[in-house]
Design a protein around this motif. Structure first.
Motif, PDB file in Angstrom:
ATOM      1  N   PHE A   1      37.239 141.275  52.801  1.00 44.74           N
ATOM      2  CA  PHE A   1      38.018 142.412  52.314  1.00 44.74           C
ATOM      3  C   PHE A   1      38.351 143.370  53.452  1.00 44.74           C
ATOM      4  CE2 PHE A   1      35.921 140.848  48.532  1.00 44.74           C
ATOM      5  CZ  PHE A   1      36.844 141.047  47.521  1.00 44.74           C
ATOM      6  N   PRO A   2      39.369 144.223  53.277  1.00 43.79           N
ATOM      7  CA  PRO A   2      39.630 145.278  54.274  1.00 43.79           C
ATOM      8  C   PRO A   2      38.397 146.155  54.436  1.00 43.79           C
ATOM      9  CG  PRO A   2      41.445 145.102  52.724  1.00 43.79           C
ATOM     10  CD  PRO A   2      40.350 144.243  52.180  1.00 43.79           C
ATOM     11  N   ASP A   3      38.190 146.666  55.647  1.00 48.14           N
ATOM     12  CA  ASP A   3      37.006 147.453  55.966  1.00 48.14           C
ATOM     13  C   ASP A   3      37.436 148.814  56.487  1.00 48.14           C
ATOM     14  OD1 ASP A   3      34.662 148.490  57.511  1.00 48.14           O
ATOM     15  OD2 ASP A   3      33.790 146.580  56.886  1.00 48.14           O
ATOM     16  N   ALA A   4      36.763 149.865  56.022  1.00 48.91           N
ATOM     17  CA  ALA A   4      37.129 151.221  56.438  1.00 48.91           C
ATOM     18  C   ALA A   4      36.664 151.547  57.849  1.00 48.91           C
ATOM     19  CB  ALA A   4      36.531 152.240  55.468  1.00 48.91           C
ATOM     20  N   PHE A   5      35.750 150.746  58.397  1.00 49.85           N
ATOM     21  CA  PHE A   5      35.151 151.087  59.673  1.00 49.85           C
ATOM     22  C   PHE A   5      35.511 150.146  60.817  1.00 49.85           C
ATOM     23  CE2 PHE A   5      32.260 152.684  56.374  1.00 49.85           C
ATOM     24  CZ  PHE A   5      32.266 154.032  56.705  1.00 49.85           C
ATOM     25  N   GLU A   6      35.880 148.940  60.509  1.00 49.11           N
ATOM     26  CA  GLU A   6      36.230 147.996  61.562  1.00 49.11           C
ATOM     27  C   GLU A   6      37.355 147.080  61.092  1.00 49.11           C
ATOM     28  OE1 GLU A   6      32.377 145.176  60.498  1.00 49.11           O
ATOM     29  OE2 GLU A   6      32.714 145.869  62.543  1.00 49.11           O
ATOM     30  N   TYR A   7      38.181 146.654  62.039  1.00 53.12           N
ATOM     31  CA  TYR A   7      39.317 145.816  61.672  1.00 53.12           C
ATOM     32  C   TYR A   7      38.841 144.429  61.276  1.00 53.12           C
ATOM     33  CZ  TYR A   7      43.752 143.377  61.831  1.00 53.12           C
ATOM     34  OH  TYR A   7      44.853 142.630  61.488  1.00 53.12           O
ATOM     35  N   ASN A   8      39.318 143.951  60.158  1.00 55.82           N
ATOM     36  CA  ASN A   8      38.941 142.634  59.665  1.00 55.82           C
ATOM     37  C   ASN A   8      40.161 141.717  59.718  1.00 55.82           C
ATOM     38  OD1 ASN A   8      37.949 140.401  58.381  1.00 55.82           O
ATOM     39  ND2 ASN A   8      37.229 141.469  56.552  1.00 55.82           N
ATOM     40  N   ASN A   9      40.158 140.818  60.697  1.00 56.34           N
ATOM     41  CA  ASN A   9      41.311 139.927  60.861  1.00 56.34           C
ATOM     42  C   ASN A   9      41.118 138.579  60.183  1.00 56.34           C
ATOM     43  OD1 ASN A   9      39.403 138.818  62.488  1.00 56.34           O
ATOM     44  ND2 ASN A   9      40.616 138.849  64.379  1.00 56.34           N
ATOM     45  N   ALA A  10      40.098 138.473  59.324  1.00 49.96           N
ATOM     46  CA  ALA A  10      39.880 137.220  58.593  1.00 49.96           C
ATOM     47  C   ALA A  10      41.048 136.956  57.655  1.00 49.96           C
ATOM     48  CB  ALA A  10      38.582 137.291  57.799  1.00 49.96           C
ATOM     49  N   SER A  11      41.412 135.703  57.511  1.00 51.68           N
ATOM     50  CA  SER A  11      42.506 135.325  56.629  1.00 51.68           C
ATOM     51  C   SER A  11      42.118 135.598  55.177  1.00 51.68           C
ATOM     52  CB  SER A  11      42.828 133.834  56.811  1.00 51.68           C
ATOM     53  OG  SER A  11      43.819 133.420  55.896  1.00 51.68           O
ATOM     54  N   ARG A  12      42.907 136.403  54.479  1.00 52.83           N
ATOM     55  CA  ARG A  12      42.601 136.740  53.092  1.00 52.83           C
ATOM     56  C   ARG A  12      42.635 135.488  52.219  1.00 52.83           C
ATOM     57  NH1 ARG A  12      41.047 140.617  55.192  1.00 52.83           N
ATOM     58  NH2 ARG A  12      41.972 142.695  55.224  1.00 52.83           N
ATOM     59  N   GLN A  13      41.570 135.292  51.482  1.00 54.78           N
ATOM     60  CA  GLN A  13      41.440 134.128  50.628  1.00 54.78           C
ATOM     61  C   GLN A  13      41.994 134.400  49.231  1.00 54.78           C
ATOM     62  OE1 GLN A  13      40.123 131.052  51.931  1.00 54.78           O
ATOM     63  NE2 GLN A  13      40.750 132.350  53.644  1.00 54.78           N
ATOM     64  N   PRO A  14      42.379 133.360  48.489  1.00 53.76           N
ATOM     65  CA  PRO A  14      42.946 133.581  47.153  1.00 53.76           C
ATOM     66  C   PRO A  14      41.980 134.314  46.223  1.00 53.76           C
ATOM     67  CG  PRO A  14      42.518 131.234  47.544  1.00 53.76           C
ATOM     68  CD  PRO A  14      42.398 131.923  48.856  1.00 53.76           C
ATOM     69  N   GLU A  15      40.687 134.037  46.359  1.00 57.46           N
ATOM     70  CA  GLU A  15      39.704 134.738  45.525  1.00 57.46           C
ATOM     71  C   GLU A  15      39.693 136.233  45.855  1.00 57.46           C
ATOM     72  OE1 GLU A  15      37.990 130.559  46.389  1.00 57.46           O
ATOM     73  OE2 GLU A  15      39.004 132.151  47.516  1.00 57.46           O
ATOM     74  N   THR A  16      39.744 136.547  47.149  1.00 54.02           N
ATOM     75  CA  THR A  16      39.749 137.946  47.584  1.00 54.02           C
ATOM     76  C   THR A  16      41.005 138.667  47.120  1.00 54.02           C
ATOM     77  OG1 THR A  16      38.562 137.214  49.562  1.00 54.02           O
ATOM     78  CG2 THR A  16      39.461 139.447  49.584  1.00 54.02           C
ATOM     79  N   LEU A  17      42.156 138.028  47.312  1.00 58.77           N
ATOM     80  CA  LEU A  17      43.424 138.635  46.911  1.00 58.77           C
ATOM     81  C   LEU A  17      43.467 138.888  45.408  1.00 58.77           C
ATOM     82  CD1 LEU A  17      45.855 136.523  49.132  1.00 58.77           C
ATOM     83  CD2 LEU A  17      45.243 138.935  49.445  1.00 58.77           C
ATOM     84  N   ALA A  18      42.887 137.978  44.631  1.00 58.84           N
ATOM     85  CA  ALA A  18      42.874 138.149  43.171  1.00 58.84           C
ATOM     86  C   ALA A  18      42.047 139.376  42.780  1.00 58.84           C
ATOM     87  CB  ALA A  18      42.321 136.892  42.503  1.00 58.84           C
ATOM     88  N   VAL A  19      40.889 139.540  43.419  1.00 59.12           N
ATOM     89  CA  VAL A  19      40.033 140.687  43.110  1.00 59.12           C
ATOM     90  C   VAL A  19      40.681 141.986  43.574  1.00 59.12           C
ATOM     91  CG1 VAL A  19      37.810 141.788  43.637  1.00 59.12           C
ATOM     92  CG2 VAL A  19      37.902 139.354  43.082  1.00 59.12           C
ATOM     93  N   MET A  20      41.323 141.970  44.743  1.00 53.34           N
ATOM     94  CA  MET A  20      42.002 143.172  45.227  1.00 53.34           C
ATOM     95  C   MET A  20      43.104 143.605  44.257  1.00 53.34           C
ATOM     96  SD  MET A  20      42.203 142.243  49.309  1.00 53.34           S
ATOM     97  CE  MET A  20      43.298 143.611  49.706  1.00 53.34           C
ATOM     98  N   LYS A  21      43.874 142.657  43.770  1.00 49.28           N
ATOM     99  CA  LYS A  21      44.939 142.975  42.804  1.00 49.28           C
ATOM    100  C   LYS A  21      44.351 143.508  41.512  1.00 49.28           C
ATOM    101  CE  LYS A  21      48.911 140.913  40.404  1.00 49.28           C
ATOM    102  NZ  LYS A  21      49.688 139.665  40.182  1.00 49.28           N
ATOM    103  N   TRP A  22      43.262 142.899  41.068  1.00 50.90           N
ATOM    104  CA  TRP A  22      42.567 143.322  39.845  1.00 50.90           C
ATOM    105  C   TRP A  22      42.116 144.769  39.968  1.00 50.90           C
ATOM    106  CZ3 TRP A  22      36.824 141.880  38.940  1.00 50.90           C
ATOM    107  CH2 TRP A  22      36.418 142.212  37.639  1.00 50.90           C
ATOM    108  N   ILE A  23      41.506 145.115  41.108  1.00 55.63           N
ATOM    109  CA  ILE A  23      41.000 146.469  41.318  1.00 55.63           C
ATOM    110  C   ILE A  23      42.135 147.484  41.362  1.00 55.63           C
ATOM    111  CG2 ILE A  23      39.832 147.954  42.990  1.00 55.63           C
ATOM    112  CD1 ILE A  23      38.125 145.519  43.763  1.00 55.63           C
ATOM    113  N   LYS A  24      43.258 147.105  41.987  1.00 58.14           N
ATOM    114  CA  LYS A  24      44.387 148.030  42.087  1.00 58.14           C
ATOM    115  C   LYS A  24      45.047 148.287  40.737  1.00 58.14           C
ATOM    116  CE  LYS A  24      45.721 147.155  46.899  1.00 58.14           C
ATOM    117  NZ  LYS A  24      46.794 146.657  47.798  1.00 58.14           N
ATOM    118  N   ASN A  25      44.977 147.321  39.849  1.00 52.25           N
ATOM    119  CA  ASN A  25      45.660 147.442  38.556  1.00 52.25           C
ATOM    120  C   ASN A  25      44.792 148.036  37.457  1.00 52.25           C
ATOM    121  OD1 ASN A  25      48.020 146.342  39.587  1.00 52.25           O
ATOM    122  ND2 ASN A  25      47.470 144.250  39.021  1.00 52.25           N
TER     123      ASN A  25
END
Length: 391
Positions: free
Chosen positions: A156-180
């Motif tokens: 997931f995105p991090d408030a303290f350090e840059y995270n250049n890991a490739s966003r996974q479908p599971e992560t993207l689904a949870v991020m969208k869920w949280i935003k909505n």
């Protein structure tokens, strides 16, 4: 004979008792679908996305209004099995679902929870990893990561350090869920240590990293939650279980290194009584990395201990609106203090809808490459955490 069979049928539960064993994807799906079918008035089952291998990421909503948002009814989120080989949380959430639906209408406390809270439960964020575990290992297994070999807990995105890991479908689904969805509070269940861990998990000197800790502006609230849960688990409270390499005093730890909890909730309106979305509502002098913003109904929720606070309402283009509130020390009530805020000016909707409403995707702070971080610990709250925002 037929009459006797009828009475026996009436005495049987609507859903077969959940076995105390590990449930694979097909078994878990069958159980969740059975619950949704047999308790349709208080549950709603939906998938927020799919894993790399196409498995559904199921979420079961439990509440009096499981399919729609109701103003004043807070939403709570549980996520487990983010690491595929950390499986106890997955089963705990399945049993929590079973306990909630079978005790609704029987247990006054559970009935009150369901009638006044919308509880979102995701038993498994990493179903591919779970299915990949062939030989259980107490220390490490191939199922920890998702099918692409990515650690979802560090995706997931991090408030303290840059995270250049490739966003996974599971992560993207949870991020969208949280935003909505406006979630008031969340808990993430891990395995590997018997402890309740509270944020932050990493940090900068401004959050206390030089003192082997990293504290949020709401540290008093998070410590209270952790201590409240751990105190109700005798083994956890001892702080030295499971042959841990570290001892956890009273069964809690800051992720980096007792008062009745209530809080405040309500809606923000302009002088014409129109609900205002996307408005920042926070306690004065508690600046958050990602400040709380009202949803499209103008709702806000703040977790606070009893005491006196100055609430700061920030509308783009307007001077801050300050109001003092006193949250009474009423240990007999789990209900949040309800206070609607009416601003003394009119607000153009376009001016606030166009402002940024999302948390930043890039770090807000620079963090030294030598700053220590800690591995995620077990964060179990379950029923205890649901006693916060009753109407």
């Amino acid at each position: 004979m037929d009459l006797a069979c009828l009475w026996v049928g009436l005495l049987l539960p609507l859903v077969a008792a959940l076995d105390f064993k590990y449930h694979h994807q097909e078994e878990m799906e069958a159980f969740l679908k059975s619950v949704a079918q047999n308790y349709s008035s208080i549950t709603h089952l939906h998938s927020i996305g799919r894993s790399v291998k196409g498995r559904n990421l199921w979420v079961l909503v439990v509440g009096r209004f499981p399919k729609e948002h109701k103003v004043g009814v807070p939403a709570f989120k549980y996520v487990a099995n983010m690491h595929g080989d950390e499986t106890v949380g997955r089963e705990l959430l399945l049993h929590l679902i079973d306990y909630l639906v079978t005790n609704h209408g029987k247990d006054p406390e559970i009935t009150n929870l369901i009638n006044n809270t919308q509880i979102h439960i995701m038993p498994s964020m990493n179903p591919d990893g779970f299915e990949a575990v062939k030989k259980p290992d107490c220390f490490y297994s191939n199922g920890r990561e998702n099918y692409n070999g990515e650690d979802l807990n560090r995706n997931f995105p991090d408030a303290f350090e840059y995270n250049n890991a490739s966003r996974q479908p599971e992560t993207l689904a949870v991020m969208k869920w949280i935003k909505n969805k406006t979630f008031v509070l969340s808990a993430n269940l891990h395995g590997g240590a018997l402890v309740a861990s509270y944020p932050f998990d990493n940090g900068v000197p401004a959050t206390g990293s030089l003192h082997s800790r990293s504290l949020t502006p709401d540290d008093d609230v998070f410590q209270h939650l952790a201590h409240t849960y751990a105190s109700r688990n005798p083994n956890m409270a001892k702080g030295d279980q499971c042959k841990n390499k570290m001892n956890f005093p009273n069964g809690v730890t800051n992720g980096y290194s007792w008062y009745p909890l209530r809080g405040i909730k309500g809606q923000v309106f302009d002088q014409n009584g129109i609900p205002l979305p996307n408005v920042i509502v926070e306690v004065q002098d508690r600046k958050h990395i990602c400040p709380f913003r009202t949803n499209r109904f103008g709702e806000y929720y703040l977790l606070l201990l009893p005491g006196s606070y100055v609430i700061n309402v920030t509308v783009p283009g307007q001077a801050p609106f300050l109001t003092r509130v006193v949250i009474p020390d009423n240990s007999q009530s789990y209900s949040a203090l309800k206070k609607d805020l009416k601003l003394p000016f009119q607000v153009q909707q376009d001016s606030i809808l166009g402002s940024s409403s999302s948390c930043p995707m890039t770090p807000l702070y620079k963090i030294s490459s030598h700053s220590p971080t800690t591995k995620p610990q077990l964060f179990l709250f379950l029923l205890t955490l649901l006693h916060i925002f009753f109407k």
